[in-house]
Design a protein around this motif. Structure first.
Motif, mmCIF file in Angstrom:
data_model
loop_
_atom_site.group_PDB
_atom_site.id
_atom_site.type_symbol
_atom_site.label_atom_id
_atom_site.label_comp_id
_atom_site.label_asym_id
_atom_site.label_seq_id
_atom_site.Cartn_x
_atom_site.Cartn_y
_atom_site.Cartn_z
ATOM 1 N N ASP A 46 -3.140 -1.767 1.568
ATOM 2 C CA ASP A 46 -3.513 -3.135 1.232
ATOM 3 C C ASP A 46 -3.698 -3.198 -0.281
ATOM 4 O O ASP A 46 -3.828 -2.165 -0.945
ATOM 5 C CB ASP A 46 -4.804 -3.550 1.951
ATOM 6 N N ARG A 47 -3.741 -4.401 -0.828
ATOM 7 C CA ARG A 47 -3.965 -4.559 -2.261
ATOM 8 C C ARG A 47 -5.439 -4.720 -2.598
ATOM 9 O O ARG A 47 -5.823 -4.679 -3.755
ATOM 10 C CB ARG A 47 -3.193 -5.766 -2.795
ATOM 11 N N ASP A 48 -6.286 -4.925 -1.564
ATOM 12 C CA ASP A 48 -7.707 -5.175 -1.765
ATOM 13 C C ASP A 48 -8.505 -3.928 -1.394
ATOM 14 O O ASP A 48 -8.453 -3.459 -0.260
ATOM 15 C CB ASP A 48 -8.150 -6.365 -0.904
ATOM 16 N N GLU A 49 -9.260 -3.404 -2.349
ATOM 17 C CA GLU A 49 -10.016 -2.174 -2.100
ATOM 18 C C GLU A 49 -11.122 -2.347 -1.070
ATOM 19 O O GLU A 49 -11.609 -1.366 -0.502
ATOM 20 C CB GLU A 49 -10.608 -1.646 -3.408
ATOM 21 N N LEU A 50 -11.530 -3.590 -0.804
ATOM 22 C CA LEU A 50 -12.555 -3.830 0.216
ATOM 23 C C LEU A 50 -11.956 -4.366 1.515
ATOM 24 O O LEU A 50 -12.631 -5.031 2.289
ATOM 25 C CB LEU A 50 -13.615 -4.804 -0.316
ATOM 26 N N SER A 51 -10.712 -4.079 1.767
ATOM 27 C CA SER A 51 -10.082 -4.482 3.025
ATOM 28 C C SER A 51 -10.819 -3.866 4.210
ATOM 29 O O SER A 51 -11.076 -2.663 4.246
ATOM 30 C CB SER A 51 -8.625 -4.019 3.044
ATOM 31 N N VAL A 52 -11.156 -4.706 5.191
ATOM 32 C CA VAL A 52 -11.815 -4.207 6.400
ATOM 33 C C VAL A 52 -10.949 -3.164 7.101
ATOM 34 O O VAL A 52 -11.444 -2.169 7.625
ATOM 35 C CB VAL A 52 -12.135 -5.380 7.358
ATOM 36 N N GLY A 53 -9.644 -3.384 7.094
ATOM 37 C CA GLY A 53 -8.752 -2.451 7.777
ATOM 38 C C GLY A 53 -8.833 -1.033 7.267
ATOM 39 O O GLY A 53 -8.528 -0.081 8.001
ATOM 40 N N PHE A 54 -9.267 -0.839 6.017
ATOM 41 C CA PHE A 54 -9.410 0.509 5.482
ATOM 42 C C PHE A 54 -10.458 1.315 6.255
ATOM 43 O O PHE A 54 -10.444 2.543 6.221
ATOM 44 C CB PHE A 54 -9.786 0.470 4.000
ATOM 45 N N GLN A 55 -11.374 0.635 6.910
ATOM 46 C CA GLN A 55 -12.418 1.335 7.666
ATOM 47 C C GLN A 55 -11.942 1.769 9.052
ATOM 48 O O GLN A 55 -12.638 2.496 9.752
ATOM 49 C CB GLN A 55 -13.649 0.420 7.817
ATOM 50 N N TRP A 56 -10.751 1.331 9.457
ATOM 51 C CA TRP A 56 -10.272 1.571 10.822
ATOM 52 C C TRP A 56 -9.111 2.546 10.907
ATOM 53 O O TRP A 56 -8.668 2.874 12.013
ATOM 54 C CB TRP A 56 -9.835 0.250 11.455
ATOM 55 N N VAL A 57 -8.596 2.989 9.759
ATOM 56 C CA VAL A 57 -7.415 3.842 9.781
ATOM 57 C C VAL A 57 -7.783 5.280 9.443
ATOM 58 O O VAL A 57 -8.901 5.571 9.010
ATOM 59 C CB VAL A 57 -6.338 3.312 8.798
ATOM 60 N N ASP A 58 -6.842 6.186 9.640
ATOM 61 C CA ASP A 58 -7.090 7.595 9.382
ATOM 62 C C ASP A 58 -6.935 7.954 7.911
ATOM 63 O O ASP A 58 -7.544 8.909 7.434
ATOM 64 C CB ASP A 58 -6.128 8.448 10.220
ATOM 65 N N GLN A 59 -6.114 7.204 7.202
ATOM 66 C CA GLN A 59 -5.922 7.392 5.768
ATOM 67 C C GLN A 59 -5.502 6.051 5.180
ATOM 68 O O GLN A 59 -4.785 5.293 5.821
ATOM 69 C CB GLN A 59 -4.849 8.447 5.497
ATOM 70 N N SER A 60 -5.972 5.752 3.991
ATOM 71 C CA SER A 60 -5.686 4.428 3.423
ATOM 72 C C SER A 60 -5.338 4.545 1.949
ATOM 73 O O SER A 60 -5.799 5.438 1.243
ATOM 74 C CB SER A 60 -6.887 3.496 3.614
ATOM 75 N N PHE A 61 -4.527 3.578 1.500
ATOM 76 C CA PHE A 61 -4.040 3.576 0.125
ATOM 77 C C PHE A 61 -3.948 2.149 -0.396
ATOM 78 O O PHE A 61 -3.525 1.235 0.323
ATOM 79 C CB PHE A 61 -2.641 4.201 0.033
ATOM 80 N N LEU A 62 -4.332 1.989 -1.653
ATOM 81 C CA LEU A 62 -4.123 0.718 -2.337
ATOM 82 C C LEU A 62 -2.679 0.629 -2.814
ATOM 83 O O LEU A 62 -2.110 1.618 -3.283
ATOM 84 C CB LEU A 62 -5.052 0.593 -3.540
ATOM 85 N N LEU A 63 -2.097 -0.580 -2.682
ATOM 86 C CA LEU A 63 -0.767 -0.853 -3.205
ATOM 87 C C LEU A 63 -0.832 -2.099 -4.080
ATOM 88 O O LEU A 63 -1.684 -2.975 -3.863
ATOM 89 C CB LEU A 63 0.227 -1.108 -2.070
ATOM 90 N N PRO A 64 0.063 -2.237 -5.043
ATOM 91 C CA PRO A 64 0.129 -3.493 -5.793
ATOM 92 C C PRO A 64 0.620 -4.618 -4.881
ATOM 93 O O PRO A 64 1.139 -4.360 -3.789
ATOM 94 C CB PRO A 64 1.160 -3.189 -6.888
ATOM 95 N N HIS A 65 0.460 -5.847 -5.324
ATOM 96 C CA HIS A 65 0.996 -6.972 -4.570
ATOM 97 C C HIS A 65 2.512 -6.820 -4.468
ATOM 98 O O HIS A 65 3.172 -6.357 -5.405
ATOM 99 C CB HIS A 65 0.639 -8.289 -5.254
ATOM 100 N N CYS A 66 3.075 -7.213 -3.323
ATOM 101 C CA CYS A 66 4.504 -6.995 -3.117
ATOM 102 C C CYS A 66 5.374 -7.873 -4.009
ATOM 103 O O CYS A 66 6.601 -7.678 -4.060
ATOM 104 C CB CYS A 66 4.878 -7.187 -1.656
ATOM 105 N N SER A 67 4.774 -8.820 -4.734
ATOM 106 C CA SER A 67 5.547 -9.574 -5.717
ATOM 107 C C SER A 67 5.990 -8.670 -6.866
ATOM 108 O O SER A 67 6.968 -8.962 -7.556
ATOM 109 C CB SER A 67 4.733 -10.752 -6.256
ATOM 110 N N HIS A 68 5.271 -7.557 -7.075
ATOM 111 C CA HIS A 68 5.695 -6.520 -8.024
ATOM 112 C C HIS A 68 6.580 -5.534 -7.256
ATOM 113 O O HIS A 68 6.177 -4.408 -6.957
ATOM 114 C CB HIS A 68 4.480 -5.822 -8.633
ATOM 115 N N ASP A 70 9.365 -3.588 -7.438
ATOM 116 C CA ASP A 70 9.758 -2.217 -7.762
ATOM 117 C C ASP A 70 8.587 -1.256 -7.665
ATOM 118 O O ASP A 70 8.698 -0.162 -7.098
ATOM 119 C CB ASP A 70 10.365 -2.163 -9.168
ATOM 120 N N GLU A 71 7.454 -1.665 -8.225
ATOM 121 C CA GLU A 71 6.263 -0.813 -8.191
ATOM 122 C C GLU A 71 5.780 -0.627 -6.759
ATOM 123 O O GLU A 71 5.411 0.483 -6.343
ATOM 124 C CB GLU A 71 5.173 -1.442 -9.056
ATOM 125 N N TYR A 72 5.773 -1.731 -5.994
ATOM 126 C CA TYR A 72 5.324 -1.678 -4.601
ATOM 127 C C TYR A 72 6.173 -0.696 -3.794
ATOM 128 O O TYR A 72 5.644 0.196 -3.099
ATOM 129 C CB TYR A 72 5.399 -3.074 -3.990
#
Length: 355
Positions: A46-68, A70-72
């Protein structure tokens, strides 16, 4: 295409990646994967470090917004390679379209398969104007429709079905931008909206609205269907629903999905009118009801795991019937969990592998 660089040995836990875990579809995908009979490990992005979903997964990573873009894609590919991801489940339309365009490269480079329909099915299903045109061309039931910027079409539509009409952005999700138009004055007031809009016939009755899911395997075979009557909506999302057999709307939805050429998940929304089931929207993607359907025996993420990774037959779903009642819930972060929320992942430093 090169050979798979990241095969999944038989019996091994499969790593699945869900994008957009801060929103409803991504969170519903996590819930459905947790109900899967196929063992899987869930990575969330997710792009938001406080995403609720980060608490439910086995491993989580921040990504840039998909409008970027190439970086995404670059960072997502690095995560897929490092985490041995086998399937990517897009949690939003914008990510879906981007990932579908890069699906072949992602699979070739990392072995990760994007669960997505062919580009033409996405082009039609993700645009409400193109959806109506497709339904008409295919000889399927469709609502009367016209573009807001086409005066002759509007006059013909009003002459045929009258008011009220439903105004919708050609591109959009949920009920964003949707309004009920009751007169020519209200219609004229919409002309100042700076976006492409479609006007649709107001299908009645209100209480006969259905959502049908049809999963199509990679060989083109459909895995049954599941439907629910949408008893109450809030902001376009199903709030209360009755899951039961609705043969007529399910048959119509299956015909729509077959004509569209969708692959994987496809959600069809219809109303049962005096001229039969009429489709008014097609979502060739995972929708927010995926976890509800999994509970009642129609688990699309599990179907994708069997079909796309394990190359197994997908068993005919054993469906149950019942009611769905949605409600608000809170998640409280304290102590170590608060630190985890601030970081976005317990292994946040690993997210730097893509830089």
């Amino acid at each position: 295409m090169s050979s798979d660089p990241n095969p999944a040995p038989a019996g091994e836990t499969i790593t699945a990646l869900v994008t957009g875990v801060g929103d409803t579809v991504g969170q519903a995908l996590i819930k459905a994967l947790r109900q899967s009979a196929v063992p899987c490990r869930v990575v969330g992005t997710d792009r938001d470090e406080l995403s609720v979903g980060f608490q439910w997964v086995d491993q989580s990573f921040l990504l840039p917004h998909c409008s970027h873009a190439d970086e995404y894609v670059r960072e997502l590919a690095a995560i897929c390679a490092a985490e041995r991801v086998r399937l990517i489940f897009p949690g939003s339309e914008s990510e879906l379209e981007l990932l579908a365009r890069h699906a072949e490269a992602l699979r070739s480079d990392t072995g990760a398969i994007v669960v997505a329909s062919p580009p033409e099915a996405l082009r039609v299903g993700l645009n409400k104007w193109e959806t109506c045109r497709f339904l008409k061309r295919a000889g399927l039931n469709y609502p009367g429709f016209a573009r807001l910027d086409a005066a002759d079409q509007l006059e013909q539509l009003v002459g045929e079905v009258g008011f009220p009409l439903i105004a919708k952005p050609c591109r959009g999700t949920g009920a964003r931008g949707l309004s009920l138009v009751k007169s020519w004055n209200e219609l004229e007031a919409l002309r100042g909206v700076d976006r492409e809009m479609i006007m649709q016939e107001y299908l009645q009755p209100d209480h006969e609205e259905y959502s049908v899911e049809v999963y199509t395997r990679k060989n083109g075979e459909q895995v049954g269907a599941i439907s629910y009557q949408r008893r109450q909506l809030i902001a376009g999302d199903t709030y209360r629903a009755k899951v039961a057999l609705h043969a007529a709307v399910e048959a119509e939805a299956r015909a729509v999905v077959a004509a569209l050429g969708a692959s994987g998940p496809c959600n069809v929304q219809l109303r049962l009118t005096d001229r039969g089931p009429v489709t008014f929207e097609i979502n060739p993607r995972f929708s927010g009801g995926v976890s509800m359907r999994a509970h009642f025996g129609y688990n699309e993420p599990e179907m994708a795991l069997r079909d796309l990774v394990l190359d197994q037959p997908v068993p005919e779903p054993q469906l149950r019937q019942g009611m769905v009642l949605r409600f608000w819930e809170e998640l409280y972060l304290e102590g170590d969990r608060l630190d985890r929320g601030k970081e976005g992942t317990p292994a946040f430093a690993n997210a730097c592998l893509a830089h």
